[in-house]
Design an enzyme around this catalytic site. Structure first.
Site, PDB file in Angstrom:
ATOM      1  N   ILE A 101       0.847  -1.191   0.000  1.00  0.00           N
ATOM      2  CA  ILE A 101       0.000   0.000   0.000  1.00  0.00           C
ATOM      3  C   ILE A 101       0.883   1.242   0.000  1.00  0.00           C
ATOM      4  CG2 ILE A 101      -0.236  -0.117   2.531  1.00  0.00           C
ATOM      5  CD1 ILE A 101      -3.087   1.096   2.168  1.00  0.00           C
ATOM      6  N   CYS A 102       0.388   2.293  -0.643  1.00  0.00           N
ATOM      7  CA  CYS A 102       1.018   3.603  -0.663  1.00  0.00           C
ATOM      8  C   CYS A 102       2.441   3.517  -1.219  1.00  0.00           C
ATOM      9  CB  CYS A 102       0.965   4.217   0.742  1.00  0.00           C
ATOM     10  SG  CYS A 102       1.275   5.997   0.791  1.00  0.00           S
ATOM     11  N   ALA A 103       3.430   4.017  -0.498  1.00  0.00           N
ATOM     12  CA  ALA A 103       4.801   4.048  -1.009  1.00  0.00           C
ATOM     13  C   ALA A 103       5.385   2.656  -1.220  1.00  0.00           C
ATOM     14  CB  ALA A 103       5.692   4.858  -0.084  1.00  0.00           C
ATOM     15  N   THR A 105       3.946   0.417  -2.844  1.00  0.00           N
ATOM     16  CA  THR A 105       3.670   0.116  -4.254  1.00  0.00           C
ATOM     17  C   THR A 105       4.765   0.702  -5.136  1.00  0.00           C
ATOM     18  OG1 THR A 105       2.282   2.077  -4.616  1.00  0.00           O
ATOM     19  CG2 THR A 105       1.165   0.061  -3.878  1.00  0.00           C
TER      20      THR A 105
END
Length: 192
Positions: A101-103, A105
């Site tokens: 999730i988020c960074a 990715t």
């Protein structure tokens, strides 16, 4: 024997991004949550929570991992979590689920693990900016969370959608119960 869900923790991890999925998994008698850090030492989340992991990265037996979860945090963009790369790549090669999730990715994009599967992130231009080798533009989907080929990706503002994808891949609950859970936490609606 319980299936083992490993969660990588590091200084500055985004604690809220895993806050919806961990209690539900922990309630299950089928799964075991195992928190680990690079060196097994305590870490402090972005929100200031001090967490003592169960293991160091070097203590993990990859074949014991049934799912690997990577929360976000700026450490990914700074390259501070590179030590986890061999484990991540081996888990992907073994065909076991990886959820980011988020960074996190962006980290998967940097490793070119998103180039040939449907995925999402905070934004396509964000991925291209922080992962110059990334070439998965045509597979990018503008969604809050998505899954493809055992890789779950989610936007940083979508911890509930992220949890739903994780629950679905794990088969944590029947599909209709996952949807009830989602409606309760996302929309405040509970149906019997």
């Amino acid at each position: 024997m319980k299936k083992k869900i490993f969660i990588f923790l590091f200084d500055g991890f985004s604690d809220w991004e895993i806050a919806y999925l961990t209690p539900e998994i922990r309630k299950s008698s089928t799964f075991e949550l195992i928190y680990f850090s690079k060196d097994g030492m305590p870490v402090i989340s972005m929100g200031g929570l001090q967490v003592v992991p169960s293991l160091a990265l070097t203590e993990i037996v990859p074949h014991d991992v049934d799912m690997l979860i990577l929360p976000g945090g700026t450490a990914w963009e700074k390259g501070d979590n590179e030590g986890v790369t061999p484990l991540v790549k081996l888990i992907v090669d073994l065909g076991k689920p990886v959820a980011a999730i988020c960074a996190a990715t962006a980290y998967l994009a940097q490793q070119q693990l998103l180039d040939n599967l449907k995925h999402t992130s905070n934004d396509l231009y964000y991925l291209k900016a922080v992962a110059p080798a990334y070439s998965g533009d045509s597979f990018y989907t503008n969604a809050l969370a998505t899954s493809d080929k055992n890789i779950i990706t989610a936007n940083g503002i979508a911890p509930i959608e992220f949890a739903r994808e994780v629950f679905t891949i794990l088969g944590l609950y029947p599909e209709q119960d996952i949807e009830k859970w989602f409606q309760l936490f996302k929309n405040g609606v509970w149906s019997e």
